[in-house]
Design a protein around this motif. Sequence first.
Motif, PDB file in Angstrom:
ATOM      1  N   ARG A 161       0.822  -1.218   0.000  1.00 18.68           N
ATOM      2  CA  ARG A 161       0.000   0.000   0.000  1.00 18.68           C
ATOM      3  C   ARG A 161       0.858   1.272   0.000  1.00 18.68           C
ATOM      4  NH1 ARG A 161      -4.902  -0.167   3.694  1.00 18.68           N
ATOM      5  NH2 ARG A 161      -5.569  -1.415   1.929  1.00 18.68           N
ATOM      6  N   PRO A 162       1.811   1.448   0.944  1.00 18.06           N
ATOM      7  CA  PRO A 162       2.618   2.669   0.874  1.00 18.06           C
ATOM      8  C   PRO A 162       3.494   2.726  -0.379  1.00 18.06           C
ATOM      9  CG  PRO A 162       3.343   1.300   2.718  1.00 18.06           C
ATOM     10  CD  PRO A 162       2.112   0.672   2.152  1.00 18.06           C
ATOM     11  N   ALA A 163       3.972   1.580  -0.844  1.00 17.59           N
ATOM     12  CA  ALA A 163       4.792   1.565  -2.059  1.00 17.59           C
ATOM     13  C   ALA A 163       3.978   2.035  -3.263  1.00 17.59           C
ATOM     14  CB  ALA A 163       5.345   0.167  -2.315  1.00 17.59           C
ATOM     15  N   THR A 164       2.753   1.572  -3.372  1.00 16.18           N
ATOM     16  CA  THR A 164       1.890   1.960  -4.484  1.00 16.18           C
ATOM     17  C   THR A 164       1.522   3.439  -4.396  1.00 16.18           C
ATOM     18  OG1 THR A 164       1.014  -0.291  -4.588  1.00 16.18           O
ATOM     19  CG2 THR A 164      -0.279   1.419  -5.657  1.00 16.18           C
ATOM     20  N   ARG A 165       1.208   3.909  -3.213  1.00 15.69           N
ATOM     21  CA  ARG A 165       0.855   5.327  -3.049  1.00 15.69           C
ATOM     22  C   ARG A 165       2.039   6.242  -3.354  1.00 15.69           C
ATOM     23  NH1 ARG A 165      -0.695   6.232   2.507  1.00 15.69           N
ATOM     24  NH2 ARG A 165      -1.127   8.344   1.846  1.00 15.69           N
ATOM     25  N   LEU A 166       3.246   5.835  -2.949  1.00 14.08           N
ATOM     26  CA  LEU A 166       4.433   6.651  -3.170  1.00 14.08           C
ATOM     27  C   LEU A 166       4.772   6.767  -4.656  1.00 14.08           C
ATOM     28  CD1 LEU A 166       6.621   8.272  -1.674  1.00 14.08           C
ATOM     29  CD2 LEU A 166       7.974   6.177  -1.577  1.00 14.08           C
ATOM     30  N   THR A 167       4.476   5.751  -5.420  1.00  8.08           N
ATOM     31  CA  THR A 167       4.841   5.750  -6.840  1.00  8.08           C
ATOM     32  C   THR A 167       3.686   6.121  -7.765  1.00  8.08           C
ATOM     33  OG1 THR A 167       4.455   3.358  -6.946  1.00  8.08           O
ATOM     34  CG2 THR A 167       6.720   4.102  -6.528  1.00  8.08           C
ATOM     35  N   ALA A 168       2.509   6.407  -7.220  1.00  9.70           N
ATOM     36  CA  ALA A 168       1.374   6.831  -8.049  1.00  9.70           C
ATOM     37  C   ALA A 168       1.645   8.229  -8.594  1.00  9.70           C
ATOM     38  CB  ALA A 168       0.086   6.831  -7.226  1.00  9.70           C
ATOM     39  N   GLY A 169       1.177   8.495  -9.782  1.00  8.22           N
ATOM     40  CA  GLY A 169       1.483   9.798 -10.387  1.00  8.22           C
ATOM     41  C   GLY A 169       2.957   9.820 -10.726  1.00  8.22           C
ATOM     42  N   PRO A 170       3.312  10.281 -11.870  1.00  7.37           N
ATOM     43  CA  PRO A 170       4.730  10.169 -12.254  1.00  7.37           C
ATOM     44  C   PRO A 170       5.590  11.309 -11.698  1.00  7.37           C
ATOM     45  CG  PRO A 170       3.440  11.049 -14.065  1.00  7.37           C
ATOM     46  CD  PRO A 170       2.486  10.777 -12.939  1.00  7.37           C
ATOM     47  N   PRO A 171       6.179  11.155 -10.510  1.00  4.86           N
ATOM     48  CA  PRO A 171       7.042  12.224  -9.992  1.00  4.86           C
ATOM     49  C   PRO A 171       8.357  12.274 -10.767  1.00  4.86           C
ATOM     50  CG  PRO A 171       7.177  10.325  -8.551  1.00  4.86           C
ATOM     51  CD  PRO A 171       6.128  10.012  -9.597  1.00  4.86           C
ATOM     52  N   ASP A 172       8.948  13.445 -10.761  1.00  2.00           N
ATOM     53  CA  ASP A 172      10.291  13.575 -11.335  1.00  2.00           C
ATOM     54  C   ASP A 172      11.316  12.947 -10.404  1.00  2.00           C
ATOM     55  OD1 ASP A 172       9.380  15.058 -13.561  1.00  2.00           O
ATOM     56  OD2 ASP A 172       9.404  16.895 -12.375  1.00  2.00           O
ATOM     57  N   ALA A 173      11.017  12.961  -9.103  1.00  3.39           N
ATOM     58  CA  ALA A 173      11.927  12.411  -8.103  1.00  3.39           C
ATOM     59  C   ALA A 173      11.146  12.033  -6.850  1.00  3.39           C
ATOM     60  CB  ALA A 173      13.005  13.436  -7.749  1.00  3.39           C
ATOM     61  N   TRP A 174      11.766  11.192  -6.051  1.00  2.69           N
ATOM     62  CA  TRP A 174      11.221  10.842  -4.741  1.00  2.69           C
ATOM     63  C   TRP A 174      12.166  11.395  -3.681  1.00  2.69           C
ATOM     64  CZ3 TRP A 174      11.122   7.234  -8.745  1.00  2.69           C
ATOM     65  CH2 TRP A 174       9.845   6.807  -9.121  1.00  2.69           C
ATOM     66  N   VAL A 175      11.608  11.835  -2.562  1.00  2.00           N
ATOM     67  CA  VAL A 175      12.387  12.336  -1.433  1.00  2.00           C
ATOM     68  C   VAL A 175      11.966  11.528  -0.214  1.00  2.00           C
ATOM     69  CG1 VAL A 175      12.886  14.329   0.029  1.00  2.00           C
ATOM     70  CG2 VAL A 175      12.542  14.638  -2.435  1.00  2.00           C
ATOM     71  N   VAL A 176      12.954  11.048   0.555  1.00  6.29           N
ATOM     72  CA  VAL A 176      12.659  10.164   1.682  1.00  6.29           C
ATOM     73  C   VAL A 176      13.281  10.677   2.972  1.00  6.29           C
ATOM     74  CG1 VAL A 176      12.895   7.810   2.572  1.00  6.29           C
ATOM     75  CG2 VAL A 176      12.561   8.182   0.115  1.00  6.29           C
ATOM     76  N   ALA A 177      12.463  10.735   4.004  1.00  4.83           N
ATOM     77  CA  ALA A 177      12.898  11.042   5.364  1.00  4.83           C
ATOM     78  C   ALA A 177      12.428   9.859   6.208  1.00  4.83           C
ATOM     79  CB  ALA A 177      12.260  12.335   5.859  1.00  4.83           C
ATOM     80  N   ALA A 178      13.351   9.004   6.612  1.00 11.16           N
ATOM     81  CA  ALA A 178      12.897   7.755   7.226  1.00 11.16           C
ATOM     82  C   ALA A 178      13.924   7.142   8.157  1.00 11.16           C
ATOM     83  CB  ALA A 178      12.558   6.747   6.122  1.00 11.16           C
TER      84      ALA A 178
END
Length: 184
Positions: free
Chosen positions: A94-111
């Motif tokens: 679920r979080p993986a699918t939500r994070l990659t929905a919509g084509p972002p130019d980049a992902w940013v992670v604080a984890a």
Amino acid sequence: MSTIHPSPPPGVAGPAAGTDVPEIPGPHTEAELAALIGMVWSRTEARSGAVAVGRSRDTASRAAADAFTEAWRARGGTVLAVVDWPETAASWLRPATRLTAGPPDAWVVAAALPGFARLAVRLRRSTAWDPARTFAFASLQDSRLPVLAGPDTVHGLRGATAAGGTWDVRHRWVTSYEAPTPVS
């Protein structure tokens, strides 16, 4: 100057074998945030400036993600989604699918390290996520990340150090680079 932190090969004692892995990251720094904004902006400025932000649910990760989101929008960038996840879950789909929905130019992670390592495995196996288009806070600047996630799972991931430098993952190596010295 750079510092290389090798990850032990699979099967060698390390975090997967019980080494203490911090569950909660420390707070981000202003230098770290500025370096991260610069890294992501240079990646996205020729595109739409659209990012998806992922974070753990701890206070430090939430604050870092909020600070990035605010600074990114102030610079004119677009935040497509802010997705959080627990440190333990039955499935990371679920979080993986939500994070990659919509084509972002980049992902940013604080984890935190353990939860992101588990999520990264799901991201690589089940989505179009690309670690080479992913930027992270210093909480993931840890040579144990490629061991926990698998060396090729996070190959290409990069981020900012707390001092404003950068780091990247190349297979099972995490390399850190000092921030440039200002010219006076």
